[in-house]
Design an enzyme around this catalytic site. Structure first.
Site, PDB file in Angstrom:
ATOM      1  CB  CYS A 113     -22.014 -30.036  16.904  1.00 51.23           C
ATOM      2  SG  CYS A 113     -21.437 -28.360  17.154  1.00 51.23           S
ATOM      3  CG  HIS A 253     -19.901 -32.527  19.807  1.00 50.31           C
ATOM      4  ND1 HIS A 253     -18.879 -32.039  19.008  1.00 50.31           N
ATOM      5  CD2 HIS A 253     -20.645 -31.450  20.178  1.00 50.31           C
ATOM      6  CE1 HIS A 253     -19.028 -30.730  18.893  1.00 50.31           C
ATOM      7  NE2 HIS A 253     -20.071 -30.351  19.588  1.00 50.31           N
ATOM      8  CG  ASN A 283     -17.799 -27.411  19.914  1.00 50.40           C
ATOM      9  OD1 ASN A 283     -17.693 -28.133  18.913  1.00 50.40           O
ATOM     10  ND2 ASN A 283     -18.961 -27.043  20.409  1.00 50.40           N
TER      11      ASN A 283
HETATM   12  O1  UT7 Z   1     -21.426 -27.853  20.026  1.00 52.34           O
HETATM   13  C1  UT7 Z   1     -22.772 -27.562  20.106  1.00 52.34           C
HETATM   14  C2  UT7 Z   1     -23.249 -27.727  21.438  1.00 52.34           C
HETATM   15  N1  UT7 Z   1     -22.796 -26.648  22.290  1.00 52.34           N
HETATM   16  C3  UT7 Z   1     -22.696 -26.875  23.552  1.00 52.34           C
HETATM   17  O2  UT7 Z   1     -22.898 -28.002  23.948  1.00 52.34           O
HETATM   18  C4  UT7 Z   1     -22.412 -25.734  24.492  1.00 52.34           C
HETATM   19  C5  UT7 Z   1     -23.213 -25.956  25.718  1.00 52.34           C
HETATM   20  N2  UT7 Z   1     -23.046 -24.933  26.744  1.00 52.34           N
HETATM   21  C6  UT7 Z   1     -21.926 -24.818  27.476  1.00 52.34           C
HETATM   22  O3  UT7 Z   1     -20.962 -25.520  27.282  1.00 52.34           O
HETATM   23  C7  UT7 Z   1     -21.972 -23.829  28.612  1.00 52.34           C
HETATM   24  O4  UT7 Z   1     -23.281 -23.384  28.831  1.00 52.34           O
HETATM   25  C8  UT7 Z   1     -21.039 -22.601  28.411  1.00 52.34           C
HETATM   26  C9  UT7 Z   1     -19.598 -23.036  28.526  1.00 52.34           C
HETATM   27  C10 UT7 Z   1     -21.307 -21.992  27.041  1.00 52.34           C
HETATM   28  C11 UT7 Z   1     -21.294 -21.545  29.488  1.00 52.34           C
HETATM   29  O5  UT7 Z   1     -21.140 -22.118  30.764  1.00 52.34           O
HETATM   30  P1  UT7 Z   1     -22.243 -21.825  31.905  1.00 52.34           P
HETATM   31  O6  UT7 Z   1     -21.745 -22.460  33.127  1.00 52.34           O
HETATM   32  O7  UT7 Z   1     -23.558 -22.294  31.345  1.00 52.34           O
HETATM   33  O8  UT7 Z   1     -22.152 -20.259  32.056  1.00 52.34           O
HETATM   34  P2  UT7 Z   1     -23.281 -19.158  31.802  1.00 52.34           P
HETATM   35  O9  UT7 Z   1     -23.589 -19.033  30.353  1.00 52.34           O
HETATM   36  O10 UT7 Z   1     -24.392 -19.440  32.748  1.00 52.34           O
HETATM   37  O11 UT7 Z   1     -22.510 -17.861  32.266  1.00 52.34           O
HETATM   38  C12 UT7 Z   1     -22.081 -17.696  33.628  1.00 52.34           C
HETATM   39  C13 UT7 Z   1     -21.394 -16.343  33.749  1.00 52.34           C
HETATM   40  C14 UT7 Z   1     -22.179 -15.198  33.115  1.00 52.34           C
HETATM   41  O12 UT7 Z   1     -22.039 -14.070  33.970  1.00 52.34           O
HETATM   42  P3  UT7 Z   1     -23.234 -13.636  34.947  1.00 52.34           P
HETATM   43  O13 UT7 Z   1     -24.406 -13.397  34.048  1.00 52.34           O
HETATM   44  O14 UT7 Z   1     -23.419 -14.812  35.862  1.00 52.34           O
HETATM   45  O15 UT7 Z   1     -22.681 -12.430  35.614  1.00 52.34           O
HETATM   46  C15 UT7 Z   1     -21.439 -14.945  31.835  1.00 52.34           C
HETATM   47  O16 UT7 Z   1     -21.535 -13.599  31.406  1.00 52.34           O
HETATM   48  O17 UT7 Z   1     -20.129 -16.382  33.080  1.00 52.34           O
HETATM   49  C16 UT7 Z   1     -20.015 -15.238  32.213  1.00 52.34           C
HETATM   50  N3  UT7 Z   1     -19.193 -15.611  31.074  1.00 52.34           N
HETATM   51  C17 UT7 Z   1     -17.853 -15.503  31.066  1.00 52.34           C
HETATM   52  N4  UT7 Z   1     -16.989 -15.074  31.973  1.00 52.34           N
HETATM   53  C18 UT7 Z   1     -15.678 -15.115  31.658  1.00 52.34           C
HETATM   54  C19 UT7 Z   1     -19.611 -16.118  29.879  1.00 52.34           C
HETATM   55  N5  UT7 Z   1     -18.535 -16.341  29.098  1.00 52.34           N
HETATM   56  C20 UT7 Z   1     -17.448 -15.979  29.798  1.00 52.34           C
HETATM   57  C21 UT7 Z   1     -16.068 -15.981  29.529  1.00 52.34           C
HETATM   58  N6  UT7 Z   1     -15.231 -15.550  30.476  1.00 52.34           N
HETATM   59  N7  UT7 Z   1     -15.568 -16.429  28.359  1.00 52.34           N
END
Ligand code: UT7
Length: 326
Positions: A113, A253, A283
């Protein structure tokens, strides 16, 4: 002093636009979750005949036309990608052939990225060395082809696209605060390979002999992103000798709207100064910064004379920032 002056921008997106609702029909997710956690509403997905090289070519043609130069005026192509058409040759050489450039320097840069920021510093160094004069710097990706479409934690986050800029070596006033000092004023890059396992592809030519799929521990990446991006922007501005309030636009980004908001808050930058396209493009890895920059130039927000900061962070980790006067 010789600086690399931005003389044109361009971008390209695959024809097919996919909404969150369409993804929700395939994996266990919802439009609400994606919008609330990421700000993403749409992404473009490459179809048959669309590859990293064809998207890069289209972005390059748009940038050349905006710059008012021809392909033959280019003597350097640096293309940032983590999704090349082939393991080799470099996609940059495919783009060179597609553009009909008989001879130039052409190679790819792999920093995921942050690839476009790395490519900008490499091209800037080569132009300031005086050996090359005019560069196409391209970020182009087809991440849809390395996504695990059954993994809802990653497949909803990414899209395909390309962005390109033309840089030209020009003599400019030494003092970066002089309004006539156009071009790249400072760049700063970093890498910390201890974090490889937080964002990687689980295959490759020398390990599995396969292409592999993207894997990410999103929450951990998020935490590092805000800290690293704020720090590297401050570092690049200090290197340019400019205060934060001299910044007209930040072109970040586009990984997650919440990362953009949190980073801007950390630097006390008003949200109105941050170019946001993640809602439409998701992204697009190395393509995201030049794609967002081109949109902001074409809709008349980014104009000549303004100070713009580009920044990105991604797999590796790698991260970087560049400060330029348009
Ligand atoms: O480009 C390179 C750099 N990349 C980034 O900068 C990405 C950085 N990270 C992010 O943008 C965020 O961490 C994410 C968007 C990937 C995830 O958001 P989050 O608020 O950190 O969510 P999380 O990973 O803590 O997940 C929260 C919940 C989980 O469920 P439980 O364990 O709380 O029951 C996930 O299983 O959301 C669930 N979840 C989803 N639910 C519905 C994860 N993906 C999805 C989904 N739809 N697509």
């Amino acid at each position: 002093m010789i600086r690399s002056v931005l003389i044109g921008t361009g971008s390209a997106l695959p024809a097919r636009r996919v909404s969150n609702a369409e993804l929700a029909a395939q994996v266990d997710t919802t439009d609400e979750w994606i919008v609330e956690r990421t700000g993403i509403r749409f992404r473009h997905i490459a179809g048959e005949g669309e590859t990293t090289a064809t998207l890069a070519r289209d972005a390059a043609l748009a940038a050349l036309s905006a710059a008012g130069v021809t392909a033959q005026d280019i003597d350097l192509i640096v293309l940032a990608t983590a999704t090349p058409d082939n393991t080799f040759p470099a996609t940059a050489t495919k783009v060179q052939a597609m553009l009909g450039i008989d001879d130039c320097v052409a190679f790819d840069v792999a920093a995921v990225c942050s690839g476009f920021l790395y490519a900008v510093q490499v091209a800037d160094s080569m132009l300031r060395s005086g050996v090359q004069r005019r560069a196409l710097v391209i970020g182009a990706e087809t991440f849809s082809r390395i996504l695990d479409w059954e993994d809802r934690t990653t497949c909803v986050l990414f899209g395909d696209g390309a962005g390109a800029i033309v840089l030209e070596a020009r003599d400019t006033p030494d003092d970066a605060t002089d309004a006539r000092a156009r071009g790249i004023l400072a760049t700063r890059l970093h890498a910390d390979g201890r974090h490889n396992e937080l964002l990687y592809v689980d295959g490759g030519p020398s390990t599995t002999g396969t292409v592999g799929k993207l894997r990410m521990k999103g929450r951990e990446v998020f935490r590092h992103a805000v800290v690293n991006l704020a720090a590297v922007m401050e570092e690049a501005l200090a290197a340019a000798g400019l205060p934060t309030d001299a910044v007209d636009w930040v072109v970040p980004h586009q990984a997650n709207a919440r990362i953009l908001d949190a980073t801007a808050r950390k630097l006390s930058l008003p949200a109105e100064k941050v170019v946001m396209t993640v809602d439409r493009h998701a992204n697009t890895s190395a393509a995201s910064v030049p794609l967002a920059l081109d949109q902001a130039v074409r809709d008349g927000r980014v104009v000549a004379g303004q100070i713009v900061v580009l920044e990105a962070m991604g797999g590796g980790f790698t991260w970087g920032a560049a400060v330029l006067r348009i």
